[in-house]
Write a protein that holds these residues in place. Sequence first.
Motif, PDB file in Angstrom:
ATOM      1  N   ASP A 170     -11.567  -1.308  -3.654  1.00  0.00           N
ATOM      2  CA  ASP A 170     -11.239   0.007  -3.846  1.00  0.00           C
ATOM      3  C   ASP A 170     -11.079   0.361  -5.493  1.00  0.00           C
ATOM      4  OD1 ASP A 170      -8.767  -0.769  -4.830  1.00  0.00           O
ATOM      5  OD2 ASP A 170      -7.533   0.615  -3.531  1.00  0.00           O
ATOM      6  N   THR A 174      -9.236   2.086   6.233  1.00  0.00           N
ATOM      7  CA  THR A 174     -10.318   2.045   5.412  1.00  0.00           C
ATOM      8  C   THR A 174     -11.882   1.705   6.151  1.00  0.00           C
ATOM      9  OG1 THR A 174     -10.148  -0.233   4.463  1.00  0.00           O
ATOM     10  CG2 THR A 174      -9.144   1.377   3.242  1.00  0.00           C
ATOM     11  N   ASN A 205      -5.542   6.389   1.461  1.00  0.00           N
ATOM     12  CA  ASN A 205      -6.081   6.162   2.631  1.00  0.00           C
ATOM     13  C   ASN A 205      -4.878   5.934   3.592  1.00  0.00           C
ATOM     14  OD1 ASN A 205      -8.671   6.591   1.626  1.00  0.00           O
ATOM     15  ND2 ASN A 205      -9.770   5.362   3.388  1.00  0.00           N
ATOM     16  N   ASN A 206      -4.340   4.837   3.457  1.00  0.00           N
ATOM     17  CA  ASN A 206      -3.156   4.493   4.327  1.00  0.00           C
ATOM     18  C   ASN A 206      -2.181   5.639   4.542  1.00  0.00           C
ATOM     19  OD1 ASN A 206      -1.973   2.765   6.148  1.00  0.00           O
ATOM     20  ND2 ASN A 206      -0.601   2.012   4.515  1.00  0.00           N
ATOM     21  N   ILE A 258     -12.777   5.336  -3.517  1.00  0.00           N
ATOM     22  CA  ILE A 258     -11.529   5.570  -2.622  1.00  0.00           C
ATOM     23  C   ILE A 258     -10.294   4.811  -3.003  1.00  0.00           C
ATOM     24  CG2 ILE A 258     -12.816   6.134  -0.416  1.00  0.00           C
ATOM     25  CD1 ILE A 258     -11.858   3.394   0.573  1.00  0.00           C
ATOM     26  N   LEU A 313     -11.267  -5.214  -0.223  1.00  0.00           N
ATOM     27  CA  LEU A 313     -11.119  -4.591   0.867  1.00  0.00           C
ATOM     28  C   LEU A 313     -11.880  -5.509   1.840  1.00  0.00           C
ATOM     29  CD1 LEU A 313     -11.551  -0.671   0.214  1.00  0.00           C
ATOM     30  CD2 LEU A 313      -9.437  -2.240   0.407  1.00  0.00           C
ATOM     31  N   CYS A 323     -10.044   9.846  -0.634  1.00  0.00           N
ATOM     32  CA  CYS A 323      -9.540   9.520   0.501  1.00  0.00           C
ATOM     33  C   CYS A 323     -10.615   9.868   1.691  1.00  0.00           C
ATOM     34  CB  CYS A 323      -8.130  10.125   0.979  1.00  0.00           C
ATOM     35  SG  CYS A 323      -7.655  10.093   2.593  1.00  0.00           S
ATOM     36  N   ALA A 354      -7.266   2.687  -1.314  1.00  0.00           N
ATOM     37  CA  ALA A 354      -6.595   2.184  -0.204  1.00  0.00           C
ATOM     38  C   ALA A 354      -5.192   2.683   0.148  1.00  0.00           C
ATOM     39  CB  ALA A 354      -6.781   0.689  -0.094  1.00  0.00           C
ATOM     40  N   ALA A 377     -15.049   3.405   5.753  1.00  0.00           N
ATOM     41  CA  ALA A 377     -15.404   3.323   4.329  1.00  0.00           C
ATOM     42  C   ALA A 377     -16.177   2.037   3.818  1.00  0.00           C
ATOM     43  CB  ALA A 377     -14.424   3.870   3.318  1.00  0.00           C
ATOM     44  N   VAL A 378     -15.355   0.960   4.473  1.00  0.00           N
ATOM     45  CA  VAL A 378     -15.823  -0.513   4.461  1.00  0.00           C
ATOM     46  C   VAL A 378     -16.880  -0.687   5.376  1.00  0.00           C
ATOM     47  CG1 VAL A 378     -15.210  -2.827   4.332  1.00  0.00           C
ATOM     48  CG2 VAL A 378     -13.535  -0.950   3.234  1.00  0.00           C
ATOM     49  N   VAL A 390     -10.653   9.330   5.770  1.00  0.00           N
ATOM     50  CA  VAL A 390     -10.325   8.418   6.735  1.00  0.00           C
ATOM     51  C   VAL A 390     -10.778   9.074   8.023  1.00  0.00           C
ATOM     52  CG1 VAL A 390      -8.052   7.958   8.227  1.00  0.00           C
ATOM     53  CG2 VAL A 390      -8.013   7.940   5.709  1.00  0.00           C
TER      54      VAL A 390
END
Length: 458
Positions: free
Chosen positions: A59, A87, A138-139, A133, A65, A164, A135, A90-91, A166
Amino acid sequence: MRKIEKRGIFCLILAALLGVGLALFCFRFVADGGDWASFPSNRHLYDSEGRLKGGVILDRDGDVLSQPAEDGAGRDYYPDADVRKATLHAVGDQAGNIGAGAQTAFADKLSGYNLITGAYSPLGNGNYLYLTIDAYLNNIAYQALGGMNGTVGVYNYKTGEILCMVSTPTFDPANPPTIDPDDPAWDGVYVNRLLSANSIPGSIFKVVTLNAAIENIPDLFSRHWTCTGSVEVGGDAVTCPYAHGELDIENALAVSCNGVFGQLAVELGGKTMQKYTDAAGLTTAIKVDGVQTSKGSFNFEGSDNQLAWAGVGQGQDAMCPINMMLYMGAIANGGKAAMPRLIEKTSTDYGLPTGFYFAHKSSALIDEKTAGTIADMMHNNVIETYGQDRFPGMDICAKSGTAEIGADKSPNAWFTGFLRDDATPYAFIVLVEQGGGGSSVAGTVASKVLSAAVEKGY
């Protein structure tokens, strides 16, 4: 002699075609060589189960990640399961089902491919790819959604960095479940809802109708309406949840009066509505570092009643959330905004850069003067309707939406807008599927995410 001339001409034509073909191949090799090399059947880059062998995804803060597993079997992910879920889109996943995830979409950048050595990298095991992003953020967004399906997006409209992204439902890529495609709980699990899914926008679309009205109805700001909760348009009713009473255009936006905006859409006409929707970029697919988003569709034909409902974001309207987020960025930034991007930088494992990534501005999505007027009206929405105390310390401009998606379903909840602050120039969008009220549900998610983003100050 003539036979020799004809044969000579024929040979010249063949040589010319060969030259054109060679030039085309060279162009395609330069432009698409990375995609060719990173095709999943290339066993130099993928194992027997189709999992990418090389490359590390991080990130913006350098948190890893995804990376090749130490035992060489598959990939390892971030230690915390909630972060892995937050994530995922995104990942990407190990099986490559999430096409917009970095492990699939940016496989050529991860593998270490280049034009000279191809997919073979003698200096290491792939590249380091830093996403824009965070992480942590995002969380926060994942927790704020509280198990509901939808998406949250926040991006810097000055630089284009997506902070972000998600999408839910989601799963843990380190422990992927057995997914029954007929189970509604997993509906669209492999789809990145920010980039690749269209949804009925509901009342957040009224900002586009307002844009058209400001520029085409000269006496708009001197008009007054009386909302009784229902108005007949085109032989049928356009309804509001309750009677709003006496309204001017600023109040009509703040209370999101369907009657007022439905009548304005009919007065403007289908062609004008289509023109401004297209200009806002809502019917165009954009590319996020090469990942193509879905293209929205709007229908302003049919009866006046159908046009009225289309003008308030219902009917056959459907748009991709990231396009609306970009439009919000353009309103905040005087008509143009940086195009969203996901790649912060790429480098070898020795720290040498392997690419350069810059901000690129969009075309003009809205007139600069109109953008300023709408921004002030969206800020008034917060003051009069949503509650400024929910967004402490923020100069926030926003519009909520409650999109009806069927008589037997709860409506989708939307909340979108931006911050007017050079230190935190963020545009955002939140969609909670079947969440109910836009301001109460999606607005609460936005409050939590924006508070965390502002506190961190990217």
